[in-house]
Design an enzyme around this catalytic site. Sequence first.
Site, short mmCIF file in Angstrom:
data_model
loop_
_atom_site.label_atom_id
_atom_site.label_comp_id
_atom_site.label_asym_id
_atom_site.label_seq_id
_atom_site.Cartn_x
_atom_site.Cartn_y
_atom_site.Cartn_z
N ASN A 132 -16.62 -52.58 32.90
CA ASN A 132 -16.54 -51.79 31.66
C ASN A 132 -15.46 -50.73 31.77
OD1 ASN A 132 -18.62 -52.53 29.55
ND2 ASN A 132 -19.89 -52.51 31.40
N ASP A 162 -32.92 -45.56 29.08
CA ASP A 162 -32.24 -46.39 28.07
C ASP A 162 -32.87 -46.21 26.69
OD1 ASP A 162 -30.60 -47.48 30.13
OD2 ASP A 162 -32.19 -48.87 30.64
N SER A 220 -26.01 -53.00 24.24
CA SER A 220 -26.21 -51.83 23.36
C SER A 220 -25.46 -50.63 23.92
CB SER A 220 -27.70 -51.44 23.31
OG SER A 220 -28.50 -52.51 22.89
N HIS A 268 -25.83 -50.66 27.91
CA HIS A 268 -26.96 -51.32 28.55
C HIS A 268 -26.93 -52.80 28.17
CE1 HIS A 268 -30.88 -51.68 30.39
NE2 HIS A 268 -31.26 -52.39 29.34
N GLY A 314 -17.25 -51.82 37.91
CA GLY A 314 -16.36 -51.14 36.97
C GLY A 314 -15.63 -52.05 35.99
N LEU A 319 -30.66 -39.70 34.80
CA LEU A 319 -30.24 -38.29 34.74
C LEU A 319 -31.40 -37.45 34.21
CD1 LEU A 319 -26.72 -39.08 33.31
CD2 LEU A 319 -27.22 -38.19 35.59
N ASN A 342 -24.06 -44.35 26.90
CA ASN A 342 -24.38 -45.33 27.95
C ASN A 342 -24.29 -46.73 27.36
OD1 ASN A 342 -25.33 -46.28 30.51
ND2 ASN A 342 -27.36 -46.60 29.61
C1 GRF Z 1 -23.19 -53.47 33.04
O1 GRF Z 1 -23.89 -54.63 32.70
C2 GRF Z 1 -23.79 -52.27 32.34
O2 GRF Z 1 -24.25 -52.55 31.06
C3 GRF Z 1 -24.94 -51.95 33.25
O3 GRF Z 1 -24.43 -52.14 34.55
C4 GRF Z 1 -23.39 -53.11 34.51
C5 GRF Z 1 -22.18 -52.47 35.10
O4 GRF Z 1 -21.12 -53.36 35.32
N1 GRF Z 1 -25.46 -50.63 32.97
P1 GRF Z 1 -19.66 -52.84 35.60
O5 GRF Z 1 -19.75 -51.80 36.71
O6 GRF Z 1 -19.09 -52.25 34.33
O7 GRF Z 1 -18.89 -54.03 36.09
#
Ligand code: GRF
Length: 215
Positions: free
Chosen positions: A17, A147, A138, A111, A15, A95, A109
Amino acid sequence: MPKTLSIVVLISGSGRNLQAIIDSRANNPLLDIKAVISNNPTAYGLKRAELAGIPHFSLPQQNYASRAEFETALMQLIDQFKADWLVLAGFMRLLSANFVAHYPQRILNIHPSLLPQYPGLNTHARALADKAFEHGASIHLVDAGLDSGPLLAQATLKVAEDDTEQSLQERVMALETELYPQVLQWLCEGRLQVEAKTILFDGKALGRALNPTQP
Ligand code: GRF
């Protein structure tokens, strides 16, 4: 009168992000995080939501007999919050087309690659193996593919000779945690608009992904 932008965030893991999105509310008071939902009950992101006082839910898919039942429960939970956008932040489940169609053009999303390069897993290792010159992150609209939805924004870095999978992962994550709050802020401000078949930035059709690292 500025309108709030409400979101539900889906996570599966640490988490980082999510944390960046939580913290960005300090500069973007129009962003309203209604709930955080994880398909993984041990995801550290749930703790981050708890610490921030955000309603958080764990919905382990193994509790459901089928993907369809899991997704039905997930949709029922999400729909209680009547959010404007569904934000996938490290949500590690594909999904179905049925789920995606329930939120038309309203799922984001992030990525860790410069899509369309390296959809799927192990993006940093694949970029290194290819001796890629550039790499990055992205943000895209989610469609039923892997993706593969329309790109909204990217952030780019130059791969260094001594980069490792670990260093690339850290450097791309630093880009991710800037890019997601930025895209959400553009949506809040109405600078970025997504309608049925049109993506607009400052009122003009988006020709290519926005890239704050390449002004
Ligand atoms: C990130 O690199 C995101 O782009 C990918 O999974 C990772 C998640 O990391 N889809 P976090 O849970 O936000 O630390």
